[in-house]
Motif scaffolding. Structure first.
Motif, PDB file in Angstrom:
ATOM      1  N   GLU A   1       0.831  -1.199   0.000  1.00 60.71           N
ATOM      2  CA  GLU A   1       0.000   0.000   0.000  1.00 60.71           C
ATOM      3  C   GLU A   1       0.869   1.253   0.000  1.00 60.71           C
ATOM      4  N   GLU A   2       1.943   1.203   0.773  1.00 62.09           N
ATOM      5  CA  GLU A   2       2.850   2.356   0.806  1.00 62.09           C
ATOM      6  C   GLU A   2       3.509   2.560  -0.553  1.00 62.09           C
ATOM      7  N   ARG A   3       3.876   1.414  -1.193  1.00 62.65           N
ATOM      8  CA  ARG A   3       4.484   1.514  -2.519  1.00 62.65           C
ATOM      9  C   ARG A   3       3.487   2.075  -3.525  1.00 62.65           C
ATOM     10  N   ARG A   4       2.250   1.595  -3.453  1.00 63.99           N
ATOM     11  CA  ARG A   4       1.241   2.115  -4.372  1.00 63.99           C
ATOM     12  C   ARG A   4       1.031   3.618  -4.153  1.00 63.99           C
ATOM     13  N   ALA A   5       0.962   4.003  -2.879  1.00 67.73           N
ATOM     14  CA  ALA A   5       0.772   5.421  -2.579  1.00 67.73           C
ATOM     15  C   ALA A   5       1.962   6.242  -3.066  1.00 67.73           C
ATOM     16  N   PHE A   6       3.173   5.674  -2.865  1.00 70.74           N
ATOM     17  CA  PHE A   6       4.393   6.349  -3.313  1.00 70.74           C
ATOM     18  C   PHE A   6       4.389   6.523  -4.837  1.00 70.74           C
ATOM     19  N   GLU A   7       4.040   5.436  -5.543  1.00 68.36           N
ATOM     20  CA  GLU A   7       4.005   5.500  -6.999  1.00 68.36           C
ATOM     21  C   GLU A   7       2.921   6.464  -7.473  1.00 68.36           C
ATOM     22  N   ALA A   8       1.797   6.449  -6.777  1.00 70.50           N
ATOM     23  CA  ALA A   8       0.717   7.376  -7.153  1.00 70.50           C
ATOM     24  C   ALA A   8       1.167   8.819  -6.957  1.00 70.50           C
ATOM     25  N   ARG A   9       1.879   9.083  -5.844  1.00 73.46           N
ATOM     26  CA  ARG A   9       2.377  10.443  -5.605  1.00 73.46           C
ATOM     27  C   ARG A   9       3.366  10.857  -6.693  1.00 73.46           C
ATOM     28  N   LYS A  10       4.257   9.922  -7.062  1.00 78.82           N
ATOM     29  CA  LYS A  10       5.248  10.257  -8.075  1.00 78.82           C
ATOM     30  C   LYS A  10       4.579  10.506  -9.428  1.00 78.82           C
ATOM     31  N   ARG A  11       3.610   9.659  -9.763  1.00 79.03           N
ATOM     32  CA  ARG A  11       2.897   9.886 -11.025  1.00 79.03           C
ATOM     33  C   ARG A  11       2.191  11.243 -11.010  1.00 79.03           C
ATOM     34  N   GLU A  12       1.618  11.568  -9.859  1.00 77.48           N
ATOM     35  CA  GLU A  12       0.947  12.862  -9.737  1.00 77.48           C
ATOM     36  C   GLU A  12       1.954  13.998  -9.880  1.00 77.48           C
ATOM     37  N   GLU A  13       3.148  13.833  -9.283  1.00 74.47           N
ATOM     38  CA  GLU A  13       4.168  14.872  -9.393  1.00 74.47           C
ATOM     39  C   GLU A  13       4.646  15.030 -10.838  1.00 74.47           C
ATOM     40  N   TRP A  14       4.842  13.901 -11.536  1.00 73.63           N
ATOM     41  CA  TRP A  14       5.232  13.984 -12.946  1.00 73.63           C
ATOM     42  C   TRP A  14       4.128  14.652 -13.768  1.00 73.63           C
ATOM     43  N   LEU A  15       2.879  14.293 -13.479  1.00 77.55           N
ATOM     44  CA  LEU A  15       1.768  14.897 -14.193  1.00 77.55           C
ATOM     45  C   LEU A  15       1.739  16.403 -13.961  1.00 77.55           C
ATOM     46  N   GLN A  16       1.915  16.822 -12.703  1.00 76.95           N
ATOM     47  CA  GLN A  16       1.926  18.246 -12.399  1.00 76.95           C
ATOM     48  C   GLN A  16       3.082  18.947 -13.096  1.00 76.95           C
ATOM     49  N   ALA A  17       4.227  18.254 -13.196  1.00 75.92           N
ATOM     50  CA  ALA A  17       5.365  18.842 -13.908  1.00 75.92           C
ATOM     51  C   ALA A  17       5.024  19.056 -15.379  1.00 75.92           C
ATOM     52  N   CYS A  18       4.348  18.078 -15.989  1.00 78.64           N
ATOM     53  CA  CYS A  18       3.927  18.222 -17.387  1.00 78.64           C
ATOM     54  C   CYS A  18       2.959  19.392 -17.543  1.00 78.64           C
ATOM     55  N   LEU A  19       2.008  19.480 -16.613  1.00 73.56           N
ATOM     56  CA  LEU A  19       1.035  20.569 -16.679  1.00 73.56           C
ATOM     57  C   LEU A  19       1.709  21.921 -16.492  1.00 73.56           C
ATOM     58  N   HIS A  20       2.711  21.970 -15.623  1.00 74.29           N
ATOM     59  CA  HIS A  20       3.443  23.218 -15.383  1.00 74.29           C
ATOM     60  C   HIS A  20       4.118  23.696 -16.673  1.00 74.29           C
ATOM     61  N   ILE A  21       4.753  22.772 -17.368  1.00 72.55           N
ATOM     62  CA  ILE A  21       5.412  23.130 -18.632  1.00 72.55           C
ATOM     63  C   ILE A  21       4.391  23.614 -19.647  1.00 72.55           C
ATOM     64  N   THR A  22       3.287  22.876 -19.733  1.00 72.79           N
ATOM     65  CA  THR A  22       2.253  23.235 -20.706  1.00 72.79           C
ATOM     66  C   THR A  22       1.696  24.622 -20.420  1.00 72.79           C
ATOM     67  N   ARG A  23       1.425  24.908 -19.146  1.00 70.26           N
ATOM     68  CA  ARG A  23       0.888  26.231 -18.789  1.00 70.26           C
ATOM     69  C   ARG A  23       1.862  27.331 -19.179  1.00 70.26           C
ATOM     70  N   ASN A  24       3.139  27.128 -18.891  1.00 73.54           N
ATOM     71  CA  ASN A  24       4.130  28.155 -19.209  1.00 73.54           C
ATOM     72  C   ASN A  24       4.211  28.416 -20.705  1.00 73.54           C
ATOM     73  N   LEU A  25       4.083  27.337 -21.490  1.00 74.84           N
ATOM     74  CA  LEU A  25       4.135  27.516 -22.932  1.00 74.84           C
ATOM     75  C   LEU A  25       2.894  28.226 -23.454  1.00 74.84           C
ATOM     76  N   LEU A  26       1.729  27.839 -22.902  1.00 79.81           N
ATOM     77  CA  LEU A  26       0.484  28.416 -23.397  1.00 79.81           C
ATOM     78  C   LEU A  26       0.340  29.888 -23.030  1.00 79.81           C
ATOM     79  N   ASP A  27       0.784  30.242 -21.807  1.00 81.97           N
ATOM     80  CA  ASP A  27       0.624  31.648 -21.418  1.00 81.97           C
ATOM     81  C   ASP A  27       1.810  32.520 -21.828  1.00 81.97           C
TER      82      ASP A  27
END
Length: 558
Positions: free
Chosen positions: A176-202
């Protein structure tokens, strides 16, 4: 009655009841999802299996015995912690033995004062797990009672099942801890992608690569991240951006693809993960980009629109934990997203350049069709007026004004030519360097110099020649500013194909420079011309003359 030993006498009914309760407990333990579930099941099952007056679950906790919970006819020690050497549960765990105490006051291992306030007269303490016990199950009787062999075996079987259940709970918790850890990392990578996209769009990021490198470094837990772009000819990689305190900033530095991890990644299109780059021959470039010894290395391709744009290189210092599978998967996806972002940024830049090009064309048309034509008409009118005047100061001044208009028209035509030059052509060429010098020196002069370019100057490829021209122009204009007291200055840079010469001419309407031969700066200009087989000629006005000073610096060009 069934006789199991000298002191093991139970009715068949009670034995069957104990076994049934044990089976129920084992089944319940198989479904336990956490330690609280295990404790709840065991404390009730132990009391019922042994037909005892109380039961407790004791957890080994950093050198102490933690009496987690109990099921008893009266309160015992629920929630208390005792030194492991000072209680019977600790003895059972330290010795990995089941303890049977028919009379607690006859056993020196029992801390009698702790038991006097309780109902307990007899007990059995069973360790959970044979090797290195992690807990103990205690059952108590309010009267002297010596546990039968069946009771002991049933309690031991419950303890063994509890050990399995606790191990399952531990593994489950890790999962469960590993799943939560992986979910957090995926969320962090997703947020990083969104951050780049926002900077490019604006449009907040003119160059997205530094932000991409920093986002990748932070989310991957790397010490450094470098973004390497493939050169236009595809033969080398170029350092485009770096992130991290240990990252060596080498923007624009290029490396051959051969024998590098980036080359391998670009060739295969697959990420490369290295546990210890110090032992790998391909790690030379990666080591040169980090100011400390590196160990774990992760290189992922940046792929978009079916082509590889470059690689992203993430490094950790020697001795640190290697990158795991989630890092590889998510960093690869992030790098591809970053490559798409670069495609988007390139497209946006192309659109901006197109808009700029169209605006430059519009301005050039306006200058040519309106301003130049008006100046040309004004010059023609003045020329006609000059023909009606005789010789005299007025005619001379009018003639100079006509010359000024002609030079202004020539300067505007040069500006129009420059505006119609494709963007990026000769970005550091002769015209740009000349305009830079004019921008530097103009504040020192009474007025901005009029400049005229003639010929194919933007194809001058010899950087040393361009440097000489820039030096000559800067020295000449500086002398005008310091000594000439001029109101106007004219600069003409021309390439004369027939003569095969590049000519720099600087003219002013000032009082002159005195004796130019006595000035080290002008001597240097002459020496530069001489080294190239050219000429450098100064013409100074006679005292009281308004002719001004002129410099003609000419060198042959192949």
């Amino acid at each position: 009655m069934s006789t199991l030993s000298g002191t093991d006498v139970r009715t068949d009914d009670s034995y069957v009841a104990g076994m049934e309760r044990l089976v129920d407990a084992v089944r319940d333990l198989a479904g336990a999802r956490g330690l609280d579930d295990v404790v709840e099941i065991v404390r009730h099952a132990a009391r019922e299996i042994a037909a005892a007056d109380g039961a407790t679950f004791v957890l080994r906790d950093n050198g102490r015995c933690h009496y987690v919970d109990e099921d008893a006819i009266a309160p015992l020690w629920s929630g208390h912690k005792f030194p492991i050497e000072q209680c019977i549960s600790g003895w059972a765990m330290l010795n990995a033995q089941q303890v049977v105490v028919p009379d607690i006051y006859a056993d020196d291992r029992i801390p009698h004062d702790a038991y006097r306030p309780t109902f307990v007269k007899s007990l059995v303490m069973t360790p959970v797990r044979a090797a290195e016990p992690v807990a103990a199950i205690g059952v108590y009787w309010a009267s002297n009672h010596e546990a039968t062999a069946t009771e002991r075996r049933l309690l031991q079987a419950l303890a063994d099942s509890t050990a399995v259940a606790m191990e399952n709970v531990r593994v489950l918790a890790e999962l469960e801890e590993r799943r939560a850890f992986e979910a957090r990392k995926r969320e962090e990578w997703l947020q990083a992608c969104l951050h780049i996209t926002r900077n490019l769009l604006d449009g907040t990021a003119s160059d997205p690569l530094p932000g991409i490198a920093e986002q990748a470094r932070r989310v991957a837990g790397a010490d450094t991240t470098h973004v390497l772009r493939l050169t236009s000819d595809g033969a080398e990689i170029e350092v485009a951006a770096a992130a991290g305190d240990l990252a060596i900033q080498r923007p624009g530095e290029q490396y051959p693809l051969g024998k590098t991890y980036s080359g391998l990644v670009i060739e295969t299109g697959q990420p490369v993960r290295i546990d210890n780059a110090q032992t790998q021959s391909r790690g030379a470039v990666a080591h040169s980009l980090v100011s400390a010894p590196i160990g774990p290395l992760l290189v992922v391709p940046m792929i978009a629109a079916g082509r590889t744009r470059g690689t992203m290189v993430m490094a950790r210092q020697a001795g640190e934990q290697t990158f795991d599978e989630i890092d590889v998967d998510q960093a690869t996806a992030f790098a591809n997203h970053a490559a798409i972002a670069l495609e988007f940024a390139d497209a946006r830049q192309a659109l901006d350049e197109l808009a700029l090009r169209e605006e430059r064309d519009r301005i050039a048309r306006d200058l040519h069709d309106d301003v130049v034509q008006r100046l040309f008409a004004a010059g023609m009118s003045l020329q006609a007026l000059l023909g009606t005047l005789g010789d005299g100061p007025g005619a001379d001044r009018l003639d100079r004004s006509i010359v000024d208009i002609e030079k202004t028209v020539a300067g505007i035509r040069s500006a129009i030519y420059r505006m119609r030059t494709p963007l990026g052509l000769g970005a550091a060429g002769l015209r740009d360097r000349v305009l830079e010098v004019l921008g530097e020196v103009t504040p020192l002069l009474s007025a901005a110099p009029a400049v005229r370019f003639e010929g194919a100057l933007d194809v001058m490829a010899d950087p040393d020649l361009v440097d000489d021209v820039v030096t000559v122009l800067r020295e000449a204009l500086t002398n005008v500013a310091k000594h000439a007291k001029a109101s106007h200055t004219w600069v003409e840079i021309s390439y004369v194909p027939a003569a095969g010469e590049l000519v720099v001419e600087v003219t002013d309407d000032g009082v002159g420079l005195g004796n130019p031969d006595r000035r080290s700066g002008t001597a240097n200009l002459a020496e530069r011309a001489r080294r190239r087989g050219g000429t450098c000629v100064f013409t100074s006005p006679a005292p009281g003359s308004e002719a001004g000073t002129s410099l003609r610096w000419a060198v042959p060009v192949a």
